[in-house]
Design a protein around this motif. Sequence first.
Motif, PDB file in Angstrom:
ATOM      1  N   GLN A   9      -2.839  -3.130   6.141  1.00  0.00           N
ATOM      2  CA  GLN A   9      -2.820  -2.134   5.419  1.00  0.00           C
ATOM      3  C   GLN A   9      -3.958  -1.674   4.704  1.00  0.00           C
ATOM      4  OE1 GLN A   9       0.208   0.554   6.011  1.00  0.00           O
ATOM      5  NE2 GLN A   9       1.047   1.034   7.489  1.00  0.00           N
TER       6      GLN A   9
ATOM      7  N   LYS B 258      -8.132  -0.608  10.523  1.00  0.00           N
ATOM      8  CA  LYS B 258      -7.945  -0.596   9.376  1.00  0.00           C
ATOM      9  C   LYS B 258      -8.895  -0.321   8.419  1.00  0.00           C
ATOM     10  CE  LYS B 258      -3.514  -2.675  11.189  1.00  0.00           C
ATOM     11  NZ  LYS B 258      -2.199  -1.579  10.096  1.00  0.00           N
TER      12      LYS B 258
ATOM     13  N   ALA C 294      -5.260   3.061   3.103  1.00  0.00           N
ATOM     14  CA  ALA C 294      -5.540   2.611   4.604  1.00  0.00           C
ATOM     15  C   ALA C 294      -5.208   4.002   5.196  1.00  0.00           C
ATOM     16  CB  ALA C 294      -4.479   1.696   5.056  1.00  0.00           C
TER      17      ALA C 294
END
Length: 374
Positions: free
Chosen positions: A158, A184, A280
């Motif tokens: 992430q 992502k 993220a």
Amino acid sequence: MEFIDLKSQYQALRTDIGARMQAVLDHGQYIMGPEVAELEQRLAAFTGARHCITVSSGTEALIISLMALGIKPGDEIITTPFSFIATAEAIVLVGATPVFVDIEPATCNLDPLQIEERISARTRAIMPVSLYGLPADMDEINAIAWRHGLVVIEDAAQSFGATYQGRKSCNLSQIGCTSFFPSKPLGCYGDGGAIFTSDDALAGAMREIRVHGQSRRYVHTRLGVGGRMDTLQCAIVLAKLERFEWELEQRAKVAAAYDALLSGKLGLMARPRARTSAFAQYTVVVDEREQVQARLQEAGIPTAVHYPVPIHVQPAYAHLTDAGRCPVALEKAATVMSLPMGPYLSEQSVHEVATALLTATGMPVPGDCAAPSA
């Protein structure tokens, strides 16, 4: 409003993505084509790591890393219970045992203060997760690993693009692994991932493992997997790289706007000094989460929960540990909630989300939370 707006990103990059994909269709090297090596060189330069090995997914990146280290049944890997299941899944798939250590209340990342009490004679590695886009306390974790002769694998699925003490995530320990899953911060249009290391021997082993343990054609020197990243997916990531730094800046601006509207009113994730997040997710802590989510849904605001059930109490893993362990992870699992986040989220949309959230939680909505004029 979308939770993650991939459509706007595609429209901004449509010409570059189309050109990159067409080049692959023209040369026809769909497996290990020239874009694979180009992407690996670009990503290694971005992080500062000596080697980048692209692979078929973030999960495969973890599995290949563990295989390259020679992790085997009976070995233990210390990790967090508060992550996507793939973190522990990779450990179990190579025959090792995940040992879960609780998380920091402020960041939801692995708590370094609790690691050493869980180290045993069977411990081989520590696998922290840079959750929500923020690196864990890697210097402290690396120091613990050095004292005990362990390897550190950063699960940076992430956090590609984030920094710790000025160093890039994926180059904060012996091994860093990331994911290019579409949602992502840097994603492709399918599955993909990468491994980063500055250890030449490990890099060589990883490159062999991802092609069935093959050192050269039809010579297999070790056990391997079919773990290559498709050339087309590498081409897509190459196109997205051209705009990636700008997107990271925009994500930070969106987070700062949320901070300004929500700080002091709701529980927010801490971001320690000398660390930057790839955002993220933008995650808050709320009571009565299901009711709050329902009210937001009625207002047209999508939300998500990362993660509602910690790994150590999942049915497939509960036998590995005392389910009463990791109380912070259990508490956060019941209260965290992620808001819409992305580089294409408008200032007006941020204000709409914040206003709806404060209303849903029964908090007063200040004047500065009113949406700006379009």
